[in-house]
Write a protein that holds these residues in place. Structure first.
Motif, PDB file in Angstrom:
ATOM      1  N   TRP A   1       0.886  -0.843  -0.158  1.00 15.94           N
ATOM      2  CA  TRP A   1      -0.115   0.007   0.058  1.00 15.94           C
ATOM      3  C   TRP A   1       0.862   1.241  -0.014  1.00 15.94           C
ATOM      4  O   TRP A   1       1.782   1.165   0.911  1.00 15.94           O
ATOM      5  N   TYR A   2       0.564   2.299  -0.791  1.00 12.05           N
ATOM      6  CA  TYR A   2       1.371   3.319  -0.833  1.00 12.05           C
ATOM      7  C   TYR A   2       0.106   4.739  -0.729  1.00 12.05           C
ATOM      8  O   TYR A   2      -1.205   4.338  -0.872  1.00 12.05           O
ATOM      9  N   ARG A   3       0.715   5.720  -0.622  1.00 18.80           N
ATOM     10  CA  ARG A   3      -0.303   6.725  -0.381  1.00 18.80           C
ATOM     11  C   ARG A   3       0.122   8.271  -0.846  1.00 18.80           C
ATOM     12  O   ARG A   3       1.502   8.241  -0.834  1.00 18.80           O
ATOM     13  N   GLN A   4      -0.490   9.034  -1.442  1.00 21.28           N
ATOM     14  CA  GLN A   4      -0.026  10.075  -2.005  1.00 21.28           C
ATOM     15  C   GLN A   4      -1.150  11.488  -1.576  1.00 21.28           C
ATOM     16  O   GLN A   4      -2.037  11.257  -1.901  1.00 21.28           O
TER      17      GLN A   4
ATOM     18  N   ILE B   1      -1.556  -4.460   7.833  1.00 18.78           N
ATOM     19  CA  ILE B   1      -1.886  -4.844   6.534  1.00 18.78           C
ATOM     20  C   ILE B   1      -2.002  -6.332   6.624  1.00 18.78           C
ATOM     21  O   ILE B   1      -1.345  -7.226   7.272  1.00 18.78           O
ATOM     22  N   ALA B   2      -2.807  -6.890   5.729  1.00 20.33           N
ATOM     23  CA  ALA B   2      -3.109  -8.278   5.829  1.00 20.33           C
ATOM     24  C   ALA B   2      -3.194  -8.648   4.221  1.00 20.33           C
ATOM     25  O   ALA B   2      -3.571  -8.132   3.281  1.00 20.33           O
ATOM     26  N   ARG B   3      -3.419 -10.332   4.010  1.00 23.87           N
ATOM     27  CA  ARG B   3      -4.045 -10.660   2.707  1.00 23.87           C
ATOM     28  C   ARG B   3      -4.590 -12.022   3.054  1.00 23.87           C
ATOM     29  O   ARG B   3      -4.324 -12.618   3.899  1.00 23.87           O
ATOM     30  N   ASP B   4      -5.660 -12.160   1.799  1.00 22.08           N
ATOM     31  CA  ASP B   4      -6.297 -13.427   1.871  1.00 22.08           C
ATOM     32  C   ASP B   4      -6.072 -13.989   0.448  1.00 22.08           C
ATOM     33  O   ASP B   4      -6.717 -13.327  -0.468  1.00 22.08           O
TER      34      ASP B   4
ATOM     35  N   MET C   1      -6.228  -8.121  -0.916  1.00 22.38           N
ATOM     36  CA  MET C   1      -5.135  -7.464   0.188  1.00 22.38           C
ATOM     37  C   MET C   1      -5.944  -6.358   0.861  1.00 22.38           C
ATOM     38  O   MET C   1      -6.873  -5.690   0.459  1.00 22.38           O
ATOM     39  N   TYR C   2      -5.765  -5.988   2.131  1.00 23.19           N
ATOM     40  CA  TYR C   2      -6.147  -5.280   3.157  1.00 23.19           C
ATOM     41  C   TYR C   2      -5.385  -4.335   3.976  1.00 23.19           C
ATOM     42  O   TYR C   2      -4.215  -4.671   4.030  1.00 23.19           O
ATOM     43  N   LEU C   3      -5.893  -3.044   4.316  1.00 22.63           N
ATOM     44  CA  LEU C   3      -5.243  -2.264   4.929  1.00 22.63           C
ATOM     45  C   LEU C   3      -6.176  -1.496   6.200  1.00 22.63           C
ATOM     46  O   LEU C   3      -7.145  -0.955   5.677  1.00 22.63           O
ATOM     47  N   GLN C   4      -6.117  -2.306   7.461  1.00 22.62           N
ATOM     48  CA  GLN C   4      -6.873  -1.859   8.645  1.00 22.62           C
ATOM     49  C   GLN C   4      -5.988  -0.445   8.914  1.00 22.62           C
ATOM     50  O   GLN C   4      -5.019  -0.578   9.416  1.00 22.62           O
TER      51      GLN C   4
END
Length: 114
Positions: free
Chosen positions: A36-39, A70-73, A79-82
């Motif tokens: 995950w990135y952010r801008q 961060i997690a993934r299934d 993929m997730y970002l809590q």
């Protein structure tokens, strides 16, 4: 073709939570390191978190450690970002990225404001 589709963004008050999802298709998701990135406006895109192919190894930017997870299934190719304890400085467009070959999603807006 390769697709990465982010969802889950929105407007949240400071201190709130959001969970972002990244749905992957068109490649072998379980073989790919993901990130995950952010801008934020006027700033460079920055790494938020990354996760290994099997989910055992994760890495976080110092600014989100202890608040984001961060997690993934791999069975769901997702993929997730809590994100918890959100702050105004977390406001940004959040992008899902396949590490190699590089591929980006279209992004989802996260806005933290009262």
């Amino acid at each position: 073709q390769v697709q990465l589709v982010e969802s889950g963004g929105g407007l949240v008050q400071p201190g709130g939570s959001l969970r972002l999802s990244c749905a992957a298709s068109g490649f072998t998701f379980s073989s790919s390191t993901m990130s995950w990135y952010r801008q934020a406006p006027g700033k460079e895109r920055e790494l938020v978190a990354s996760i290994s192919q099997d989910g055992r190894y994760t890495n976080y930017a110092d600014s989100v450690k202890g608040r984001f997870s961060i997690a993934r299934d791999n069975a769901k190719n997702t993929m997730y970002l809590q994100m918890n304890s959100l702050k105004p400085e977390d406001t940004a467009v959040y992008y899902c990225k396949r590490t190699w070959p590089t591929y980006w999603g279209q992004g989802t807006q996260v806005t933290i404001s009262s």
